[in-house]
Design a protein around this motif. Structure first.
Motif, PDB file in Angstrom:
ATOM      1  N   ILE A  82      27.379  24.480  31.417  1.00 25.54           N
ATOM      2  CA  ILE A  82      28.713  24.075  31.854  1.00 25.54           C
ATOM      3  C   ILE A  82      29.329  25.233  32.627  1.00 25.54           C
ATOM      4  O   ILE A  82      29.740  26.239  32.045  1.00 25.54           O
ATOM      5  CB  ILE A  82      29.613  23.691  30.658  1.00 25.54           C
ATOM      6  CG1 ILE A  82      28.951  22.588  29.826  1.00 25.54           C
ATOM      7  CG2 ILE A  82      30.990  23.253  31.138  1.00 25.54           C
ATOM      8  CD1 ILE A  82      29.724  22.240  28.569  1.00 25.54           C
ATOM      9  N   TRP A  83      29.359  25.086  33.964  1.00 25.23           N
ATOM     10  CA  TRP A  83      29.980  26.101  34.814  1.00 25.23           C
ATOM     11  C   TRP A  83      31.251  25.520  35.434  1.00 25.23           C
ATOM     12  O   TRP A  83      31.242  24.407  35.943  1.00 25.23           O
ATOM     13  CB  TRP A  83      29.031  26.557  35.929  1.00 25.23           C
ATOM     14  CG  TRP A  83      27.676  27.004  35.465  1.00 25.23           C
ATOM     15  CD1 TRP A  83      26.476  26.520  35.863  1.00 25.23           C
ATOM     16  CD2 TRP A  83      27.386  28.047  34.536  1.00 25.23           C
ATOM     17  NE1 TRP A  83      25.448  27.180  35.238  1.00 25.23           N
ATOM     18  CE2 TRP A  83      25.979  28.135  34.414  1.00 25.23           C
ATOM     19  CE3 TRP A  83      28.174  28.927  33.782  1.00 25.23           C
ATOM     20  CZ2 TRP A  83      25.347  29.041  33.585  1.00 25.23           C
ATOM     21  CZ3 TRP A  83      27.539  29.837  32.954  1.00 25.23           C
ATOM     22  CH2 TRP A  83      26.147  29.893  32.862  1.00 25.23           C
ATOM     23  N   GLY A 122      30.996  28.762  31.061  1.00 27.50           N
ATOM     24  CA  GLY A 122      31.757  29.852  31.644  1.00 27.50           C
ATOM     25  C   GLY A 122      32.127  29.573  33.082  1.00 27.50           C
ATOM     26  O   GLY A 122      31.858  28.502  33.638  1.00 27.50           O
ATOM     27  N   GLN A 123      32.757  30.560  33.682  1.00 26.75           N
ATOM     28  CA  GLN A 123      33.235  30.426  35.052  1.00 26.75           C
ATOM     29  C   GLN A 123      32.104  30.696  36.038  1.00 26.75           C
ATOM     30  O   GLN A 123      31.253  31.554  35.814  1.00 26.75           O
ATOM     31  CB  GLN A 123      34.369  31.420  35.282  1.00 26.75           C
ATOM     32  CG  GLN A 123      34.983  31.358  36.661  1.00 26.75           C
ATOM     33  CD  GLN A 123      36.116  32.347  36.802  1.00 26.75           C
ATOM     34  OE1 GLN A 123      37.004  32.412  35.968  1.00 26.75           O
ATOM     35  NE2 GLN A 123      36.086  33.118  37.865  1.00 26.75           N
ATOM     36  N   SER A 124      32.087  29.956  37.113  1.00 28.21           N
ATOM     37  CA  SER A 124      31.082  30.164  38.154  1.00 28.21           C
ATOM     38  C   SER A 124      31.310  31.511  38.840  1.00 28.21           C
ATOM     39  O   SER A 124      32.442  31.900  39.108  1.00 28.21           O
ATOM     40  CB  SER A 124      31.156  29.043  39.197  1.00 28.21           C
ATOM     41  OG  SER A 124      30.893  27.789  38.605  1.00 28.21           O
ATOM     42  N   HIS A 125      30.216  32.222  39.093  1.00 25.36           N
ATOM     43  CA  HIS A 125      30.286  33.531  39.717  1.00 25.36           C
ATOM     44  C   HIS A 125      29.448  33.547  40.983  1.00 25.36           C
ATOM     45  O   HIS A 125      28.575  32.697  41.192  1.00 25.36           O
ATOM     46  CB  HIS A 125      29.791  34.617  38.757  1.00 25.36           C
ATOM     47  CG  HIS A 125      30.700  34.869  37.605  1.00 25.36           C
ATOM     48  ND1 HIS A 125      31.768  35.737  37.654  1.00 25.36           N
ATOM     49  CD2 HIS A 125      30.697  34.361  36.332  1.00 25.36           C
ATOM     50  CE1 HIS A 125      32.390  35.760  36.492  1.00 25.36           C
ATOM     51  NE2 HIS A 125      31.755  34.935  35.671  1.00 25.36           N
ATOM     52  N   GLY A 126      29.686  34.534  41.787  1.00 27.48           N
ATOM     53  CA  GLY A 126      28.834  34.776  42.938  1.00 27.48           C
ATOM     54  C   GLY A 126      27.970  35.991  42.683  1.00 27.48           C
ATOM     55  O   GLY A 126      27.936  36.536  41.581  1.00 27.48           O
ATOM     56  N   GLY A 127      27.264  36.446  43.683  1.00 29.35           N
ATOM     57  CA  GLY A 127      26.462  37.649  43.547  1.00 29.35           C
ATOM     58  C   GLY A 127      25.318  37.496  42.576  1.00 29.35           C
ATOM     59  O   GLY A 127      24.695  36.436  42.444  1.00 29.35           O
ATOM     60  N   PHE A 128      25.040  38.595  41.851  1.00 30.92           N
ATOM     61  CA  PHE A 128      23.889  38.632  40.949  1.00 30.92           C
ATOM     62  C   PHE A 128      24.020  37.612  39.823  1.00 30.92           C
ATOM     63  O   PHE A 128      23.070  36.899  39.490  1.00 30.92           O
ATOM     64  CB  PHE A 128      23.748  40.049  40.381  1.00 30.92           C
ATOM     65  CG  PHE A 128      22.582  40.219  39.452  1.00 30.92           C
ATOM     66  CD1 PHE A 128      21.284  40.283  39.951  1.00 30.92           C
ATOM     67  CD2 PHE A 128      22.778  40.296  38.087  1.00 30.92           C
ATOM     68  CE1 PHE A 128      20.198  40.432  39.086  1.00 30.92           C
ATOM     69  CE2 PHE A 128      21.706  40.451  37.230  1.00 30.92           C
ATOM     70  CZ  PHE A 128      20.414  40.519  37.734  1.00 30.92           C
ATOM     71  N   LEU A 129      25.225  37.530  39.214  1.00 29.67           N
ATOM     72  CA  LEU A 129      25.431  36.560  38.140  1.00 29.67           C
ATOM     73  C   LEU A 129      25.305  35.129  38.653  1.00 29.67           C
ATOM     74  O   LEU A 129      24.799  34.255  37.945  1.00 29.67           O
ATOM     75  CB  LEU A 129      26.803  36.762  37.498  1.00 29.67           C
ATOM     76  CG  LEU A 129      26.936  37.922  36.499  1.00 29.67           C
ATOM     77  CD1 LEU A 129      28.361  37.990  35.972  1.00 29.67           C
ATOM     78  CD2 LEU A 129      25.966  37.758  35.345  1.00 29.67           C
ATOM     79  N   GLY A 130      25.740  34.887  39.863  1.00 34.36           N
ATOM     80  CA  GLY A 130      25.631  33.549  40.430  1.00 34.36           C
ATOM     81  C   GLY A 130      24.191  33.119  40.606  1.00 34.36           C
ATOM     82  O   GLY A 130      23.855  31.944  40.414  1.00 34.36           O
ATOM     83  N   LEU A 156      21.660  34.026  38.693  1.00 33.00           N
ATOM     84  CA  LEU A 156      21.170  33.661  37.359  1.00 33.00           C
ATOM     85  C   LEU A 156      21.746  32.318  36.902  1.00 33.00           C
ATOM     86  O   LEU A 156      21.036  31.512  36.290  1.00 33.00           O
ATOM     87  CB  LEU A 156      21.536  34.754  36.359  1.00 33.00           C
ATOM     88  CG  LEU A 156      20.854  36.114  36.557  1.00 33.00           C
ATOM     89  CD1 LEU A 156      21.338  37.100  35.505  1.00 33.00           C
ATOM     90  CD2 LEU A 156      19.337  35.969  36.469  1.00 33.00           C
ATOM     91  N   GLN A 157      23.017  32.071  37.182  1.00 30.25           N
ATOM     92  CA  GLN A 157      23.634  30.814  36.767  1.00 30.25           C
ATOM     93  C   GLN A 157      22.960  29.618  37.434  1.00 30.25           C
ATOM     94  O   GLN A 157      22.656  28.612  36.769  1.00 30.25           O
ATOM     95  CB  GLN A 157      25.124  30.829  37.098  1.00 30.25           C
ATOM     96  CG  GLN A 157      25.958  31.698  36.188  1.00 30.25           C
ATOM     97  CD  GLN A 157      27.428  31.656  36.544  1.00 30.25           C
ATOM     98  OE1 GLN A 157      27.810  31.391  37.687  1.00 30.25           O
ATOM     99  NE2 GLN A 157      28.280  31.924  35.566  1.00 30.25           N
ATOM    100  N   ARG A 158      22.722  29.703  38.725  1.00 27.45           N
ATOM    101  CA  ARG A 158      22.089  28.583  39.430  1.00 27.45           C
ATOM    102  C   ARG A 158      20.648  28.387  38.979  1.00 27.45           C
ATOM    103  O   ARG A 158      20.167  27.255  38.911  1.00 27.45           O
ATOM    104  CB  ARG A 158      22.157  28.835  40.941  1.00 27.45           C
ATOM    105  CG  ARG A 158      23.559  28.725  41.522  1.00 27.45           C
ATOM    106  CD  ARG A 158      23.543  28.783  43.038  1.00 27.45           C
ATOM    107  NE  ARG A 158      23.158  30.096  43.534  1.00 27.45           N
ATOM    108  CZ  ARG A 158      24.012  31.088  43.748  1.00 27.45           C
ATOM    109  NH1 ARG A 158      25.299  30.928  43.483  1.00 27.45           N
ATOM    110  NH2 ARG A 158      23.591  32.248  44.226  1.00 27.45           N
TER     111      ARG A 158
END
Length: 484
Positions: free
Chosen positions: A324-325, A303-311, A313-315
């Motif tokens: 795959i970001w 998915g697409q890289s996000h910032g904030g709270f979702l970011g 969790l992604q990192r």
């Protein structure tokens, strides 16, 4: 001063101690993969309360109807002429809740004033029935030898229906409930129909906002911190079979803890079809879909890289397993996405990659067009159907209306998130079958299992206008009808 501090310490200990005990119990049960069944018992209790509320609402509505009927009888007994114009007649039409008709267009049977067919006619066919002289119907295909004004009537009908309510727009709004679930998110004001409902609603308000909400925020904060710490530690482990098993265990435990932040009650079906590698595709309702599926299995995400709270969790997830970001500029590069996807599925040691082919959140009443990208890789596809029960809480995320934090706030102040997950048998692309046909075949299987409506429309109509080719296709069909 010392007395005040002692009182504050006593009150704080009384309030914090139960929260800590519950948190420790949740962490321990999640670590061993067990459950005491408290949440399922809680859901059964809610059903009993909802049924009691429904019975009270119906009783109040019947009493309101009786009172208004008696008033009408008294009016008729005074030899008052019946209304002769539409405005007066509309004033006597009542809503299901016993109130006078308003601008929302409800009539006593609960249907809208303007009725429309259940099945939308995208390309109207010529009429197949005509009337005989005796009034009976007979089957006969009408031929359009020349243009007539009535030729456009079918299109006018479909156009009017779409203006009132089209199949696409309604899929991006919260699903309407048949019965009130004691939540404040309603414009019917059911909580003030009777004193019993008022007491129930007030008690429920205090339970949700002053007990469940603080507890869920605490669990969510601890779960995110625990996930970040555990995935960081897993990232230092040497690549190999042990790291894969450790990552799967950590993932299931951490997401199991986070699922308690929304009081989720999940029922998994056909676990023998649970994906072990390849590509897993599912219908998409909200970011919670990932949480629901990760409670039972370990997946790689794309998915697409996000910032904030979702970011955050992604990192955290990227430290422990391959995900795959993409940056916003790379998302439109289909070749780059396809290459990374093929590279991932080519390694059988990688976890199955979870994809939501719709590309946007739908309100869990239907499944819309699947993007063909994930079906061009040539890998085995594991379909998964997710169906939420909206009685306890609406899981749909309307991203154009609510931010992520607003959405989480609504989830944590709902009663619970109850859903069913079906693992369907793996599917492969048939010889000579195009990626589009394969995607449609998988979509229909998911829709059938989840009891969802199978639609051909692109979910991106939520944000963009219809393509020019679609309008031209309708014009071509209309011209063909005139030539027949």
């Amino acid at each position: 001063m010392a007395g005040i501090l002692s009182l504050v310490w006593f009150v704080g200990s009384v309030l914090i101690t139960p929260f800590l005990m519950i948190l420790l119990c949740i962490v321990f049960l999640a670590s061993i993969g067990k459950s005491l069944g408290v949440r399922r018992l809680y859901v059964k209790l809610l059903l009993v309360i909802f049924e009691f509320g429904r019975a009270n609402i119906e009783t109040a509505q019947r009493n309101a109807h009786k009172n208004e009927d008696s008033d009408e009888d008294e009016t008729c007994s005074e030899d008052v002429d019946p209304p002769n114009n539409n405005e007066q007649r509309d004033q006597l039409v009542k809503q299901p809740n016993g109130l006078k008709k308003s601008n929302n267009g409800y009539v006593p049977n609960g249907n809208s004033v303007i009725s429309r067919d259940d099945k939308l006619i995208l390309v109207p066919e010529p009429p197949f029935t005509i009337l005989k002289k005796d009034g009976e119907l007979s089957e006969s295909k009408e031929k359009y030898k020349e243009y007539d004004l009535s030729s456009i009537f079918d299109y006018l009908k479909v156009g009017m229906q779409d203006i009132i309510e089209d199949q696409v727009t309604s899929r991006f709004e919260a699903e309407e409930l048949k019965n009130w679930n004691l939540l404040i998110r309603t414009n019917r004001r059911y909580e003030f129909i009777s004193w019993k409902l008022t007491v129930m609603w007030v008690c429920g308000f205090f339970v949700r906002y002053f007990f469940l909400f603080p507890l869920r925020v605490t669990i969510c904060f601890f779960g995110v911190c625990w996930l970040t710490l555990c995935t960081a530690l897993v990232g230092y482990v040497k690549d190999g079979e042990f790291k894969q098993k450790l990552n799967k265990y950590v993932s299931v435990v951490c997401f199991g803890i986070l699922s308690n932040a929304i009081s989720s009650v999940i029922t998994y079906h056909n676990e023998e079809n649970k994906p072990k590698s390849g590509i897993c595709v599912a219908n998409h309702t909200s970011p919670i879909d990932v949480l629901i599926l990760m409670c039972d299995n370990c997946y790689s995400l794309i998915g697409q890289s996000h910032g904030g709270f979702l970011g955050i969790l992604q990192r955290a997830l990227a430290r422990a397993s391959p995900h795959i970001w993409f940056e916003r500029s790379e998302v439109r590069d289909r070749h780059a996405v396809a290459n990374k996807l093929k590279e991932h599925v080519s390694n059988p040691k990688n976890p199955p990659i979870l994809i939501f082919p719709e590309g946007t959140c739908i309100n869990n009443t239907s499944v819309m067009q699947f993007k063909k990208g994930s079906f061009e890789v040539g890998s085995v596809i594991y379909p998964v159907a997710i169906k939420y029960d909206p009685k306890f809480g609406d899981a749909f995320w309307n991203s154009s209306k609510y931010s992520m934090m607003q959405y989480l706030y609504m989830m944590m102040t709902s009663w619970a998130i109850v859903c069913d997950v079906w693992y369907l048998p793996p599917m492969r692309q048939n010889e000579g079958e195009t990626a589009i046909d394969f995607a449609n075949r998988v979509k229909s299987v998911i829709a059938k299992q989840g009891g969802l409506v199978d639609l051909v429309w692109d979910g991106q109509l939520k944000r963009t206008k219809p393509k020019k080719e679609w309008r031209e296709r309708q014009q071509e069909e209309f011209s063909k009808r005139l030539l027949n």
